[in-house]
Design an enzyme around this catalytic site. Structure first.
Site, PDB file in Angstrom:
ATOM      1  CG  HIS A  37      -1.900  -1.080   1.301  1.00  0.00           C
ATOM      2  ND1 HIS A  37      -1.816  -2.103   2.207  1.00  0.00           N
ATOM      3  CD2 HIS A  37      -3.005  -1.310   0.562  1.00  0.00           C
ATOM      4  CE1 HIS A  37      -2.821  -2.927   2.031  1.00  0.00           C
ATOM      5  NE2 HIS A  37      -3.569  -2.482   1.044  1.00  0.00           N
ATOM      6  CD  GLU A 148       1.081  -4.064 -12.660  1.00  0.00           C
ATOM      7  OE1 GLU A 148       1.992  -4.897 -12.502  1.00  0.00           O
ATOM      8  OE2 GLU A 148       1.070  -3.218 -13.582  1.00  0.00           O
TER       9      GLU A 148
END
Ligand code: PAF
Length: 284
Positions: A37, A148
């Site tokens: 993150h 991704e």
């Protein structure tokens, strides 16, 4: 870092930023933050935007009530991590703040919502898209950043932005891995030490598949990868798929110029893990 738990207070802040001519980079999360993150926040900072991160465990994207109940919630630690990378604002709304009315929006993402994760987690992508659209409506970002690791989610968000003609640039960011190759995930906290060791087979399989594809057929690589994953009895394989990187359609033969990726979902004990890797890059 400024913190907001209501749409009204966040909007007042965002309005000030817009008045000052700032661009907004948005990072939606469900919390239990990790380096993956933080890499999204760091990537946003490269675009010289004000960074707004949301932490909201979205009940309508879970198709299993135990999974929702057990999803890690670590808001204090999340705040510390966001502050450590200089995130500008955190939005952590309640469920009532996000869903003041009953949700009855149904998107049609066609094949993208029926393959792989869509087949194994019924309703997940609709719930995800509903909350992302709601958050986009609230934050009105110029850019939004997605990892991704959830490649199918990223593909669906890109499709939604196109379908609804939203003026938001979606930025996909690379997977961040532990030193042993395990893709970082909020769910990794549920893995025991032994399960973490078992989970290394996932990235090892992807990396070997990437090597094998240079000399072997898709079919051979797929068969080998499935057998390799199944060779560990701790692993309960849901799928191993080789698909193109744009429409996520299964790929049988090597196609010239197309990005081709491998996708894995499996369970180790009670924890469900996913991972993906590009096997062949798109030719420019
Ligand atoms: O990837 C996630 O954490 C979630 O699916 C998202 C995009 C924050 C929507 O709830």
């Amino acid at each position: 870092m400024l913190k907001f738990d209501t749409v009204e207070t966040l909007n007042a802040y965002l309005q000030e930023l817009k008045n000052d001519g700032c661009k907004i980079g948005f990072i939606p999360t469900m919390g239990a933050l990790h380096q993956g993150h933080l890499s999204l926040i760091n990537r946003a900072k490269e675009d010289k935007v004000k960074t707004v991160c949301s932490v909201f465990v979205n009940p309508i994207q879970f198709n299993n009530s135990n999974d929702l109940k057990n999803y890690p919630r670590t808001l204090d630690a999340d705040v510390d991590l966001l502050e450590s990378v200089g995130c500008d604002a955190l939005f952590f709304p309640s469920v009532d703040e996000i869903y003041p009315n009953k949700v009855n929006t149904f998107y049609n993402f066609g094949y993208l919502e029926t393959t792989m994760e869509g087949a194994h987690r019924k309703g997940h992508f609709n719930g995800m898209a509903v909350v992302v659209k709601r958050l986009f409506d609230i934050v009105k970002p110029d850019f939004a950043y997605f990892g991704e690791k959830d490649y199918q989610q990223l593909t669906i968000v890109k499709m939604m932005v196109k379908m609804l003609n939203l003026p938001i640039r979606i930025v996909g960011c690379p997977i961040i891995r532990e030193a042993d190759g395990l893709a970082m995930s909020s769910r990794n906290v549920h893995l025991s030490a032994q399960e973490k060791t078992d989970a290394v087979l996932i990235s090892q399989t992807l990396m070997e598949a990437k090597e094998m594809i240079k000399t072997k057929s898709m079919h051979e690589v797929k068969e080998w990868a499935i057998n390799n994953l199944k060779s560990n009895p701790a692993i309960e394989l849901e799928y191993f798929e080789i698909a193109d990187g744009t429409y996520l359609k299964p790929v049988i033969d090597k196609m010239d110029g197309e990005s081709i990726r491998a996708f894995i979902a499996l369970k180790i004990g009670k924890t469900r893990l996913i991972d993906t890797m590009e096997l062949i890059g798109a030719k420019a």
